[in-house]
Motif scaffolding. Structure first.
Motif, mmCIF file in Angstrom:
data_model
loop_
_atom_site.group_PDB
_atom_site.id
_atom_site.type_symbol
_atom_site.label_atom_id
_atom_site.label_comp_id
_atom_site.label_asym_id
_atom_site.label_seq_id
_atom_site.Cartn_x
_atom_site.Cartn_y
_atom_site.Cartn_z
ATOM 1 N N ILE A 32 0.147 -3.628 -13.251
ATOM 2 C CA ILE A 32 -0.399 -3.431 -11.908
ATOM 3 C C ILE A 32 -1.276 -1.954 -11.922
ATOM 4 O O ILE A 32 -0.965 -1.206 -12.396
ATOM 5 C CB ILE A 32 0.913 -3.019 -11.112
ATOM 6 C CG1 ILE A 32 1.809 -4.472 -11.036
ATOM 7 C CG2 ILE A 32 0.675 -2.584 -9.672
ATOM 8 C CD1 ILE A 32 2.807 -4.411 -9.919
ATOM 9 N N ILE A 71 -4.828 -2.116 9.666
ATOM 10 C CA ILE A 71 -4.523 -1.635 8.384
ATOM 11 C C ILE A 71 -4.649 0.166 8.477
ATOM 12 O O ILE A 71 -4.370 0.780 7.684
ATOM 13 C CB ILE A 71 -5.303 -1.720 7.122
ATOM 14 C CG1 ILE A 71 -6.852 -1.630 7.338
ATOM 15 C CG2 ILE A 71 -5.065 -3.075 6.500
ATOM 16 C CD1 ILE A 71 -7.600 -1.499 6.012
ATOM 17 N N ALA A 123 0.309 0.638 -23.051
ATOM 18 C CA ALA A 123 0.356 -0.435 -23.918
ATOM 19 C C ALA A 123 -0.090 -1.941 -23.396
ATOM 20 O O ALA A 123 -0.046 -1.997 -22.241
ATOM 21 C CB ALA A 123 1.812 -0.512 -24.476
ATOM 22 N N PHE A 136 -7.480 -8.495 7.787
ATOM 23 C CA PHE A 136 -6.809 -9.505 8.327
ATOM 24 C C PHE A 136 -7.547 -10.481 9.566
ATOM 25 O O PHE A 136 -7.418 -11.715 9.800
ATOM 26 C CB PHE A 136 -5.540 -9.093 9.191
ATOM 27 C CG PHE A 136 -4.413 -8.731 7.931
ATOM 28 C CD1 PHE A 136 -3.754 -9.873 7.338
ATOM 29 C CD2 PHE A 136 -4.226 -7.492 7.887
ATOM 30 C CE1 PHE A 136 -2.697 -9.417 6.308
ATOM 31 C CE2 PHE A 136 -3.085 -6.997 6.747
ATOM 32 C CZ PHE A 136 -2.606 -8.191 6.070
ATOM 33 N N LYS A 147 -2.327 -1.280 -19.766
ATOM 34 C CA LYS A 147 -3.140 -1.069 -21.192
ATOM 35 C C LYS A 147 -4.296 -0.362 -20.719
ATOM 36 O O LYS A 147 -4.994 0.208 -21.912
ATOM 37 C CB LYS A 147 -3.640 -2.544 -21.815
ATOM 38 C CG LYS A 147 -4.441 -3.361 -21.060
ATOM 39 C CD LYS A 147 -4.954 -4.607 -21.718
ATOM 40 C CE LYS A 147 -6.022 -5.190 -20.773
ATOM 41 N NZ LYS A 147 -6.359 -6.598 -21.646
ATOM 42 N N HIS A 204 -0.767 -1.041 -2.705
ATOM 43 C CA HIS A 204 0.503 -1.474 -3.597
ATOM 44 C C HIS A 204 1.496 -0.207 -3.521
ATOM 45 O O HIS A 204 2.561 -0.518 -3.264
ATOM 46 C CB HIS A 204 0.226 -1.698 -5.140
ATOM 47 C CG HIS A 204 1.363 -2.459 -5.648
ATOM 48 N ND1 HIS A 204 1.888 -3.682 -5.483
ATOM 49 C CD2 HIS A 204 2.305 -1.601 -6.505
ATOM 50 C CE1 HIS A 204 3.180 -3.785 -6.263
ATOM 51 N NE2 HIS A 204 3.249 -2.464 -6.966
ATOM 52 N N LEU A 237 0.948 -5.374 -22.132
ATOM 53 C CA LEU A 237 2.214 -5.607 -21.835
ATOM 54 C C LEU A 237 3.163 -6.774 -22.516
ATOM 55 O O LEU A 237 4.290 -7.063 -22.825
ATOM 56 C CB LEU A 237 2.486 -6.237 -20.119
ATOM 57 C CG LEU A 237 1.555 -7.389 -19.916
ATOM 58 C CD1 LEU A 237 2.268 -8.645 -19.721
ATOM 59 C CD2 LEU A 237 0.874 -7.432 -18.468
ATOM 60 N N GLN A 275 6.008 -10.090 -2.590
ATOM 61 C CA GLN A 275 4.812 -9.185 -2.473
ATOM 62 C C GLN A 275 5.415 -7.744 -2.133
ATOM 63 O O GLN A 275 6.014 -7.570 -1.227
ATOM 64 C CB GLN A 275 3.812 -9.517 -1.503
ATOM 65 C CG GLN A 275 2.742 -8.564 -1.602
ATOM 66 C CD GLN A 275 1.507 -8.983 -0.580
ATOM 67 O OE1 GLN A 275 1.012 -10.082 -0.618
ATOM 68 N NE2 GLN A 275 0.917 -8.271 0.240
ATOM 69 N N ARG A 332 -1.729 -8.844 -11.816
ATOM 70 C CA ARG A 332 -2.699 -9.642 -12.268
ATOM 71 C C ARG A 332 -2.632 -9.652 -13.650
ATOM 72 O O ARG A 332 -2.770 -10.787 -14.222
ATOM 73 C CB ARG A 332 -4.029 -9.297 -11.542
ATOM 74 C CG ARG A 332 -4.911 -10.245 -11.749
ATOM 75 C CD ARG A 332 -5.991 -9.580 -11.503
ATOM 76 N NE ARG A 332 -6.750 -8.980 -10.611
ATOM 77 C CZ ARG A 332 -6.987 -9.550 -9.363
ATOM 78 N NH1 ARG A 332 -7.311 -10.673 -9.083
ATOM 79 N NH2 ARG A 332 -7.240 -8.615 -8.414
ATOM 80 N N GLY A 333 -2.423 -8.484 -14.289
ATOM 81 C CA GLY A 333 -2.214 -8.335 -15.644
ATOM 82 C C GLY A 333 -1.364 -9.494 -16.391
ATOM 83 O O GLY A 333 -1.472 -9.668 -17.871
ATOM 84 N N LEU A 384 -2.410 -12.823 4.618
ATOM 85 C CA LEU A 384 -3.449 -12.741 3.636
ATOM 86 C C LEU A 384 -3.663 -14.103 2.724
ATOM 87 O O LEU A 384 -5.073 -14.322 2.495
ATOM 88 C CB LEU A 384 -3.093 -11.759 2.542
ATOM 89 C CG LEU A 384 -2.760 -10.407 2.819
ATOM 90 C CD1 LEU A 384 -2.181 -9.342 1.821
ATOM 91 C CD2 LEU A 384 -4.286 -9.751 3.321
#
Ligand SMILES: Cc1cc2nc3c(=O)[nH]c(=O)nc-3n(C[C@H](O)[C@H](O)[C@H](O)COP(=O)(O)OP(=O)(O)OC[C@H]3O[C@@H](n4cnc5c(N)ncnc54)[C@H](O)[C@@H]3O)c2cc1C
Ligand SMILES: Nc1ncnc2c1ncn2[C@@H]1O[C@H](COP(=O)(O)O)[C@@H](O)[C@H]1O
Lengths: 253, 308
Positions: free
Chosen positions: B258, A124, B295, A38, B279, B264, B297, B240, B201-202, A182
């Motif tokens: 993901i 973090i 698989a 950050f 996948k 995350h 998505l 998020q 992102r996938g 972010l």
């Protein structure tokens, strides 16, 4: 306008953190340390304001161990003008608490008189998300946290904040404290020539005592333990099997 | 001594997070009071008065508190702080914005995002994106705390606390509210939903994110996203999930496309049941998933939507 950017040296975000077997903390020996992500965003924003002609000088500050000068050199290589290292601890394992960091930063603000302090929203490592708000309180300044957009004009900053329900836009009087999120920008990498040039930029070294601040901790760390471990379950062969298992085995749908 | 909890609300409804903070406060000891600061928030104060274990609700209705601005709210809490040993708020963006300001004004260190209360002065909190749990003891006379909602059950109703109208503490006028950009949604709220479906992102594009919406709606689920999905503009910022986003612990979390970066996982690994659809069989998300489906998505998610 002068901008102050506090940058923290933390364990690199890609490093797998390991709790020490004696439960006193996490293993920081020989692990890669970097600038808090950050804070890179905060430095980048300061540079963009300078490039836009709104800022004359960028002062980076880091509080911690001697080696925090590496982090400051990174800030200088990105584009900060000078740096202040506050040597507050000898051992990297002794994290300086947000309250003490804010007190030191308050003293530096009193001396340097910036009109804007740009901090990261969160370190973090300790995940405190507190220092900017604390500094703002001590100075009696306005605060705009979790910024994803920042516009400065006519003695005020208009800030878009990332909040739980979406976005909130507020207008804060300068001087102001802004903590960055972010999505504010994508920080640049320092180029090799700039890394070389940064070696010649000025860096002062100070101690908390120079600022009359007692940086000793208020929280005692009783222990640091592993989080409850989660085991990998099973791979299913098809969507049909997945739905079946969620219905009968897990009972969640 | 007593605990003062800052209520989380939108001037109409009390957020679930407040009832979770009450559960944490019960373990701190002493009377539990709730502060409803807002603009026309009397109805919220009535809702707070019903929470089990709450003995008093302070209601400060004043335009200064209409938009959760940190400076006036912190001043109000500090003005009321004399009677309390614990000043508590949920670890929401409001709590995180206001409480460190309160802490500094009281010369206390901030105790952020606690996941357990060991005693009146000792708390557990995750650090390093939840890769370590720190137990910390505070030596401060006043403990200023935010509570991680995903770690505490909500206290039920059954109380009948008195509601006391109180005056505000003025407005220093340092900030002003300009605008909220809120997307109204019929879907359950992310941090209190029983089922969450998240896309990463996938998923590939904002348009494709409809796949996630469809399966979520079929399941009555809330929608989440990884940072990458938000950064790429597939989903709004308030979706998020993670270390620096929202922390969720639903009965069922479905991660679609993901990879499972630690940042995350920090926001969802306390979910009861985790499903991963990816996948790449090497994706780290499978190390925490109860049920993994290797698989594509674009094939699996429409099938899932049909079958649930
Ligand atoms: C300071 C900081 C804070 C952060 N905070 C957060 C946070 O709060 N939350 C968060 O999520 N991240 C956060 N991150 C980012 C995190 O490190 C990862 O970059 C991010 O989580 C990756 O998102 P992703 O899994 O969607 O993308 P990727 O890592 O790119 O993964 C995409 C996945 O999709 C799969 N895939 C692709 N196509 C298909 C298909 N057709 N079918 C099935 N699967 C497919 C791929 O196999 C891959 O596993 C943070 C990072 C930093 C530095
Ligand atoms: N030791 C430190 N040195 C310099 N800046 C710091 C330090 N600790 C915190 N900060 C700043 O405060 C922000 C928030 O940190 P925290 O409150 O610890 O989560 C960071 O992103 C930095 O900008």
């Amino acid at each position: 306008m002068k901008v102050l950017v506090p940058v923290k040296r933390v364990i690199d975000y890609n490093v797998k953190v390991r709790v020490k077997s004696d439960s006193t903390g996490v293993d920081l020996a020989n692990v890669k340390m970097s600038m808090n992500p950050f804070d890179e965003i905060a430095v980048e924003q300061a540079i963009r304001l300078k490039e836009a002609g709104q800022v004359e000088e960028i002062v980076a500050v880091s509080i911690g161990v001697e080696k925090n000068q590496e982090t400051l050199r990174t800030a200088l290589a990105m584009g900060a003008d000078r740096a202040i290292l506050v040597k507050a601890v000898d051992n990297v394992e002794n994290d300086v608490e947000p309250l003490a960091v804010a007190k030191i930063l308050k003293a530096i603000v009193d001396e340097e008189k910036p009109e804007l302090v740009l901090l990261g929203k969160q370190a973090i490592d300790n995940d405190a998300n507190a220092t900017g708000q604390m500094l703002s309180a001590m100075l009696g300044w306005s605060q705009a946290t979790f910024a994803s957009k920042l516009d400065i004009a006519d003695g005020a900053a208009t800030v878009t904040r990332e909040v739980d329900g979406g976005l909130q836009v507020i207008k804060v009087q300068m001087p102001a404290i802004v903590t960055v999120d972010l999505r504010l920008n994508e920080p640049r990498y320092a180029s090799l020539p700039n890394i070389m040039k940064a070696k010649k930029k000025p860096m002062e070294t100070k101690t908390p005592e120079d600022y009359g601040v007692d940086a000793s901790p208020r929280l005692t760390v009783v222990k640091v333990s592993e989080p409850p471990e989660r085991k990998a379950g099973v791979l299913v062969g098809s969507v049909e099997e997945l739905v079946e298992k969620l219905k009968t085995e897990a009972g969640v749908i | 001594m007593a605990v003062l909890i800052l209520a989380d609300h939108d001037n109409e409804n009390l957020n679930d997070q407040t009832a979770k903070s009450v559960t944490a406060a019960k373990a701190m000891g002493g009377d539990i009071h709730i502060l409803c600061a807002g603009d026309g928030c009397n109805g919220v104060a009535q809702q707070a008065a019903k929470l089990d274990g709450v003995s008093k609700v302070l209601c400060a209705s004043d335009p200064a508190y209409g938009h959760d601005l940190a400076e006036p709210l912190a001043d109000l809490i500090v003005k009321l702080s004399g009677d309390y040993e614990h000043l508590v708020a949920g670890a929401t963006t409001t709590g995180k914005n206001v409480m460190p300001r309160v802490a500094a004004l009281l010369d206390s260190n901030m105790i952020s995002d606690i996941s357990a209360v060991e005693s009146a002065d000792t708390f557990e909190r995750p650090i390093y994106a939840g890769n370590a749990m720190a137990t910390v003891q505070s030596g401060d006379a006043k403990k200023v705390i935010t509570v991680r909602g995903a770690s505490f059950d909500a206290t039920g109703d059954g109380g009948s606390a008195a509601v006391e109208e109180i005056d505000g503490a003025g407005n220093p006028g340092l900030s002003e509210w300009v605008e909220d950009k809120v997307v109204e949604s019929e879907r359950p709220e992310l941090t209190s939903a029983k089922i969450v479906v998240s896309g990463g992102r996938g998923v590939g594009s904002k348009e494709n994110f409809e796949l996630i919406e469809k399966v979520a709606d079929k399941l009555g689920a809330a929608i989440g996203a990884s940072r990458a999905a938000v950064d790429s503009g597939y989903a709004p910022n308030d979706y998020q999930v993670g270390q620096t986003g929202k922390v969720v612990a639903p009965d069922l979390y479905v991660a679609v496309g993901i990879s499972g970066a630690i940042q995350h996982l920090a926001g969802m690994k306390d979910s009861k049941v985790i499903v991963a659809i990816n996948k790449d069989e090497e994706a780290p998300i499978f190390q925490v998933a109860d049920y993994g489906l290797v698989a594509d998505l674009f094939d699996a998610v429409p099938k899932l939507t049909d079958q649930v």
